[in-house]
Design an enzyme around this catalytic site. Structure first.
Site, PDB file in Angstrom:
ATOM      1  N   GLU A 181      25.231  35.129  46.711  1.00 53.04           N
ATOM      2  CA  GLU A 181      25.156  35.361  45.115  1.00 53.04           C
ATOM      3  C   GLU A 181      24.909  36.734  44.328  1.00 53.04           C
ATOM      4  OE1 GLU A 181      24.543  32.973  42.630  1.00 53.04           O
ATOM      5  OE2 GLU A 181      24.423  31.368  43.469  1.00 53.04           O
TER       6      GLU A 181
ATOM      7  N   HIS B 187      29.733  34.696  43.921  1.00 53.39           N
ATOM      8  CA  HIS B 187      28.856  34.174  42.515  1.00 53.39           C
ATOM      9  C   HIS B 187      27.866  35.382  41.840  1.00 53.39           C
ATOM     10  CE1 HIS B 187      28.686  29.642  44.230  1.00 53.39           C
ATOM     11  NE2 HIS B 187      29.662  30.489  45.393  1.00 53.39           N
TER      12      HIS B 187
HETATM   13 ZN   LIG Z   1      28.311  29.963  41.429  1.00 53.19          ZN
END
Ligand SMILES: [Zn+2]
Length: 187
Positions: free
Chosen positions: A116, A34
């Site tokens: 992330e 992400h």
């Molecule tokens: Zn995401």
């Protein structure tokens, strides 16, 4: 890098309340990449930790009013300078994927690990981020081997809703780096 009880050893921990058990304690078999930046396009602030901890101040920035109520998390964040923060142990279910589909299977949170990268869809990620993502992925593959063949982006499992990690993420660079390291370790 080493794992202990689902946590990366020596990494900053900001335990999130936004997690639960994987159904039937399933072993993770998918890595989801992400991006996030708070506010969007700004780096280095305390806001991502706050969002994933459920403590984001809705009044601190106009953008935050729309997201402060969300109960979301990821397993890890890799900041622009390569520093890693872990929020949820890998054997638990973090809440990062939302409505999603991978190879015919829904609810990717059940069986995935979400990482992330601090960034945006269009700005190139840093060398430090690639290095750390590769190192984490190597460590995860040792614990959960099927991840080696199952690495994807949020945009690929939720294409109608999500665009991250975006065209800025160089998948061939990442996959090649993971492969080179694995080959070294096997010899
Ligand atoms: Zn995401």
């Amino acid at each position: 890098m080493q794992l202990k009880d689902g946590w990366l050893v020596g990494v900053k921990q900001v335990p999130s309340p936004h997690f639960d058990c994987r159904p039937e304690d399933e072993t993770p078999s998918l890595l989801v990449v992400h991006n996030i930046s708070l506010p969007p396009g700004e780096f280095g602030g305390p806001w991502i930790d706050a969002l994933f901890s459920g403590t984001l101040d809705a009044t601190a920035h106009p953008y935050f009013a729309g997201i402060a109520h969300l109960r979301v998390s990821a397993h890890c964040l890799i900041r622009r300078d390569g520093k890693i923060v872990q929020y949820v142990p890998f054997d638990k279910r973090a809440w990062h994927a939302g409505i999603s589909l991978y190879q015919g299977r829904e609810r990717c949170n059940d069986f995935s690990i979400g990482i992330e990268l601090e960034g945006t869809d269009t700005l190139p990620y840093t060398d430090a981020q690639y290095q750390q993502l590769t190192a984490i992925t190597e460590t995860l593959i040792q614990a959960y081997p099927s991840i080696a063949d199952n690495m994807t982006g949020h945009c690929d499992i939720a294409p109608d809703r999500k665009t991250d990690p975006g065209p800025a993420f160089d998948w061939s660079r990442f996959r090649q780096a993971v492969e080179v390291t694995s080959n070294k370790e096997n010899k």
